[in-house]
Write a protein that holds these residues in place. Structure first.
Motif, PDB file in Angstrom:
ATOM      1  N   TRP A 178       0.831  -1.202   0.000  1.00 57.05           N
ATOM      2  CA  TRP A 178       0.000   0.000   0.000  1.00 57.05           C
ATOM      3  C   TRP A 178       0.861   1.246   0.000  1.00 57.05           C
ATOM      4  O   TRP A 178       1.929   1.302   0.623  1.00 57.05           O
ATOM      5  CB  TRP A 178      -0.927   0.017   1.208  1.00 57.05           C
ATOM      6  CG  TRP A 178      -1.856   1.201   1.201  1.00 57.05           C
ATOM      7  CD1 TRP A 178      -3.049   1.294   0.579  1.00 57.05           C
ATOM      8  CD2 TRP A 178      -1.625   2.471   1.823  1.00 57.05           C
ATOM      9  NE1 TRP A 178      -3.599   2.546   0.776  1.00 57.05           N
ATOM     10  CE2 TRP A 178      -2.741   3.282   1.539  1.00 57.05           C
ATOM     11  CE3 TRP A 178      -0.583   2.981   2.601  1.00 57.05           C
ATOM     12  CZ2 TRP A 178      -2.851   4.582   1.995  1.00 57.05           C
ATOM     13  CZ3 TRP A 178      -0.684   4.295   3.053  1.00 57.05           C
ATOM     14  CH2 TRP A 178      -1.810   5.071   2.752  1.00 57.05           C
TER      15      TRP A 178
ATOM     16  N   ASN B  21     -15.860  -2.982  -5.932  1.00 54.23           N
ATOM     17  CA  ASN B  21     -14.446  -2.650  -5.780  1.00 54.23           C
ATOM     18  C   ASN B  21     -13.806  -2.421  -7.149  1.00 54.23           C
ATOM     19  O   ASN B  21     -14.400  -2.678  -8.192  1.00 54.23           O
ATOM     20  CB  ASN B  21     -13.702  -3.706  -4.953  1.00 54.23           C
ATOM     21  CG  ASN B  21     -13.513  -5.029  -5.683  1.00 54.23           C
ATOM     22  OD1 ASN B  21     -13.551  -5.099  -6.910  1.00 54.23           O
ATOM     23  ND2 ASN B  21     -13.300  -6.088  -4.926  1.00 54.23           N
TER      24      ASN B  21
ATOM     25  N   ALA C 175      -5.669   0.933  -3.553  1.00 57.27           N
ATOM     26  CA  ALA C 175      -6.511   0.090  -2.702  1.00 57.27           C
ATOM     27  C   ALA C 175      -6.160  -1.379  -2.919  1.00 57.27           C
ATOM     28  O   ALA C 175      -5.739  -1.777  -4.006  1.00 57.27           O
ATOM     29  CB  ALA C 175      -7.987   0.324  -3.000  1.00 57.27           C
TER      30      ALA C 175
END
Length: 454
Positions: A20, A190, A34
């Motif tokens: 990340w 998503n 993400a």
């Protein structure tokens, strides 16, 4: 079971990261990375040929392609057809986004009902409402939507199977954030699911000739939720916007492979659905008062359509502290620039005044051709004298105070003449016909006050 793993992917550009990161190292977007689950599948064994195996596409010269095979399908809603460029193109993928409750589903259900009435078979697949709830919404519409085929399903494979079995000429997906594909792990909505579902829908549209319309949610910043690649994949992107307290809704095309962009369609929200507004300029000016200071009218070009709008301004002595600058429908930075130009180049002091500016009917001004009307509204408010009701103002104001001409002047003035305007204040370098309007030519913003008093 295939082993699952995760990747960290940027929602803006799709770049993969090993871990990340707060800022994408490829495009520089902040807070766009993400975690996205990815299923690793074992190699195919004995499953037969892949889809499309053995089919070879052969190149052909463009002149041999029959353009009549892709005649547009009119939805029967004139404003929607206008924004689309004349109707739906078979095999196209259209994305429509907008704030919750703005009327996206209502518009598409009305369009589906009219397409069915024209002989086109429509499948409306909803992941947000049950079929019983769709029936309740359809009952209040003017159009008879009883013939529209509806499906309450979120699994995309099931939706595509139903579309192929029908078979559907038009497929509506409401919405892309609620459907998912079994070929990818992760919850609906998503980044990976949205991108994969969009790709499958595009393939379905091109292979079957079905026109696919998908609804997209928007973020709090006003953009379509999901990866930026979603807007790159589709053929057309429409935005449905409007103030919740107003009855009017605006439909804009920001991307259209089969027509012009920035076209504007106007609808009125009623108890029986959305009704197209045939003459937007007259509607936007209907509530305009006469003899009131701080009001000026300009003509915008929304794509190829001229639209007249009212700009209102109020300048009042600041009560305390730093003067306020409040702009609705206008870029606050553009307002700050114009105030600085008026003070520096024309001698009108606004540094001690609160300034409030708004555009009628919830419109948003993006083109600089409205600068002169905004300046006139500000001066009118300061002087306490109304701008003549038959006066139109067109022009861009430069940092030096010079007045510059705008494009599409003949169509703008033609619309103004049709609505009863008799004079136009614009650049003295204006080229082309004035459409019968008397021209008051200006070279510098310092001449504006004299022109308004004449």
């Amino acid at each position: 079971m295939p082993r699952a793993r995760s990747v960290y992917r940027c929602a803006e550009c799709g770049h993969d990261h090993p871990k990340w990161a707060g800022r994408c190292e490829a495009c520089g977007a902040w807070n766009a990375v993400a975690e996205e689950p990815v299923a690793v599948r074992p190699p195919r064994r004995g499953a037969g040929p892949r889809r499309g195996a053995g089919v070879v596409a052969r190149p052909r010269p463009l002149r041999s392609i029959d353009e009549r095979a892709l005649a547009r399908w009119r939805t029967g809603i004139d404003e929607l057809d206008y924004v689309l460029g004349g109707g739906l193109v078979p095999g196209s993928l259209v994305l429509i986004g907008g704030e919750p409750g703005i009327g996206k589903s209502t518009l598409l259900l009305q369009g589906a009902a009219r397409l069915e009435g024209a002989g086109r078979r429509v499948l409306y697949a909803s992941g947000e409402e049950s079929v019983e709830q769709l029936r309740l919404r359809a009952d209040r519409l003017v159009e008879d939507a009883g013939a529209v085929h509806v499906l309450g399903e979120t699994r995309l494979e099931g939706v595509l199977e139903a579309s192929a079995a029908l078979p559907a000429d038009v497929l509506v997906i409401d919405s892309i954030q609620t459907v998912y594909t079994e070929s990818l792990e992760g919850a609906p909505g998503n980044v990976g699911q949205v991108r994969e579902c969009a790709g499958l829908l595009m393939r379905h549209a091109k292979e079957t000739g079905t026109a696919v319309i998908v609804v997209g949610h928007v973020t709090k910043g006003g953009g379509i939720a999901g990866p930026k690649t979603l807007e790159h994949i589709v053929d057309t992107v429409l935005y449905f916007e409007g103030e919740g307290a107003l009855d009017y809704r605006l439909l804009r095309a920001t991307k259209n492979r089969f027509g012009s962009v920035d076209e504007l369609g106007v609808f009125a929200m009623t108890g029986q659905g959305l009704q197209p507004v045939v003459n937007p300029s007259a509607v936007f000016l209907a509530a305009r008062g006469t003899g009131t200071s701080g009001s000026a009218v300009t003509a915008l070009m929304e794509g190829t359509r001229p639209v007249l709008v009212e700009i209102q301004a109020l300048a009042t002595p600041a009560g305390y502290g730093t003067p306020q600058r409040v702009a609705t429908g206008i870029d606050p930075k553009r307002l700050a620039v114009l105030l600085a130009v008026l003070e520096r180049r024309a001698g009108h002091v606004f540094s001690s005044l609160d300034v409030f500016v708004q555009v009628s009917a919830g419109l948003r001004l993006a083109e600089p051709g409205a600068d002169l009307a905004l300046a006139a509204a500000l001066l009118s408010s300061v002087r306490g004298a109304a701008v003549p009701a038959d006066l139109l103002l067109l022009g861009e104001i430069g940092l030096g105070g010079e007045i510059r001409p705008v494009a599409g002047i003949e169509r703008r003035l033609g619309e103004a003449s049709r609505l009863g305007f008799r004079r136009v204040v614009a650049s003295a370098r204006l080229a082309g016909s004035t459409g019968g309007l008397e021209l008051v030519g200006l070279q510098h913003v310092s001449e504006l006050e004299r022109a308004l008093a004449a």
